[in-house]
Design an enzyme around this catalytic site. Structure first.
Site, short mmCIF file in Angstrom:
data_model
loop_
_atom_site.label_atom_id
_atom_site.label_comp_id
_atom_site.label_asym_id
_atom_site.label_seq_id
_atom_site.Cartn_x
_atom_site.Cartn_y
_atom_site.Cartn_z
N LYS A 146 -2.86 5.99 -4.24
CA LYS A 146 -3.94 6.89 -3.87
C LYS A 146 -3.82 8.25 -4.56
CE LYS A 146 -3.58 4.86 0.74
NZ LYS A 146 -2.16 4.49 0.70
N ASP B 295 0.84 -1.19 0.00
CA ASP B 295 0.00 0.00 0.00
C ASP B 295 0.88 1.24 0.00
OD1 ASP B 295 -2.98 1.06 0.85
OD2 ASP B 295 -1.40 2.27 1.77
#
Length: 276
Positions: A76, A46
């Site tokens: 993101k 992530d």
């Protein structure tokens, strides 16, 4: 190789329940650290544009020899890039930094409500998913009002909501809303980011002693048994391995209840409505 459980997402895809996060990992050290994580057995990584280390993640993935279909990669959309075309452009840059043709999950990093662009950004993410370049899409740090607006004004339900979540700050309203709508919960800061003394509390240390585990392993196990997707972060290989070694024991109902009772709205980060 330890088999990490998977969580089924509302779009039919599956995500490894335990992953490795690179928040605040020095870009100069990222390739080495992610390489260590992959060698230990982590397959879910992530990252985010704002972390500045997507390229290091990408180099580690490319050099690892791990087949792409065994990896799960998340990045993101940062607040400054929210919008429509700006989101498309930011996504292209992230893919370029990662050296990938697609990511497994793309998230809106914060709702940033004062900008009032997260609905437009979500529509851009819907188009990105339709293109196949992000297999799943979701949000991060969204509270119930933000989720309610997305569900009312757009057509795709987020696959995940990645939120600050640890025993002292469990966000029960957001979690309940997400579960009701099939949105999986990802927990960032799962150990309280060192700003809350979770690992010193007797409810945690007693369970650790009973199972011959560390307090951190007990809290990670608590997350897993609660159904959270969790990715603890460490720069030290031995600690990464310790955080991964959580599948050979289980907390009993009394231990789970005692840790759950530690809830006290102990947020250690900024409130999502205040982050711009």
């Amino acid at each position: 190789m330890t088999q990490v459980p998977e969580v089924k997402l509302n779009d039919g895809r599956a995500i490894p329940q335990l992953g490795f996060g690179v928040f605040k990992v020095d870009p100069a050290e990222t390739e080495r650290i992610v390489t260590d994580a992959l060698e230990i057995g982590y397959r879910h990584i992530d990252t985010a544009r704002i972390y500045g280390n997507e390229s290091g993640v990408g180099r580690a993935l490319a050099a690892s020899g791990v087949p792409r279909d065994e990896l799960f990669v998340t990045t993101k959309l940062w607040n400054d890039d929210q919008g429509t075309q700006s989101a498309f452009d930011a996504f292209d840059r992230s893919l370029d930094q990662l050296g990938l043709d697609e990511v497994d999950l793309y998230l809106i990093h914060w709702p940033a409500p004062a900008r009032d662009r997260y609905v437009d950004s979500w529509r851009a993410l819907e188009a990105i998913r339709e293109s196949g370049r992000a297999r799943s899409i979701g949000v991060s740090n969204f509270l119930v009002p933000h989720l309610e607006r997305l569900l009312a004004e757009t057509s795709v339900v987020p696959a995940v909501d990645q939120i600050e979540l640890h025993p002292a700050h469990q966000q029960p309203a957001t979690v309940a809303f997400a579960r009701e709508h099939g949105i999986a919960i990802e927990a960032w800061g799962p150990l309280g980011q060192g700003k809350y003394p979770l690992l010193e509390l007797p409810e945690v240390t007693a369970a650790a002693e009973a199972h011959g585990k560390t307090p951190a392993q007990v809290v990670i196990r608590w997350h897993l048994q609660r159904g959270n997707i969790v990715f603890p972060k460490s720069n030290r290989r031995e600690r990464m391995a310790e955080n991964f070694d959580v599948f050979d024991f289980a907390l009993d109902e009394v231990e789970m209840a005692a840790i759950t009772a530690l809830e006290r709205e102990g947020r250690v980060s900024a409130h999502p409505d205040e982050v711009e």
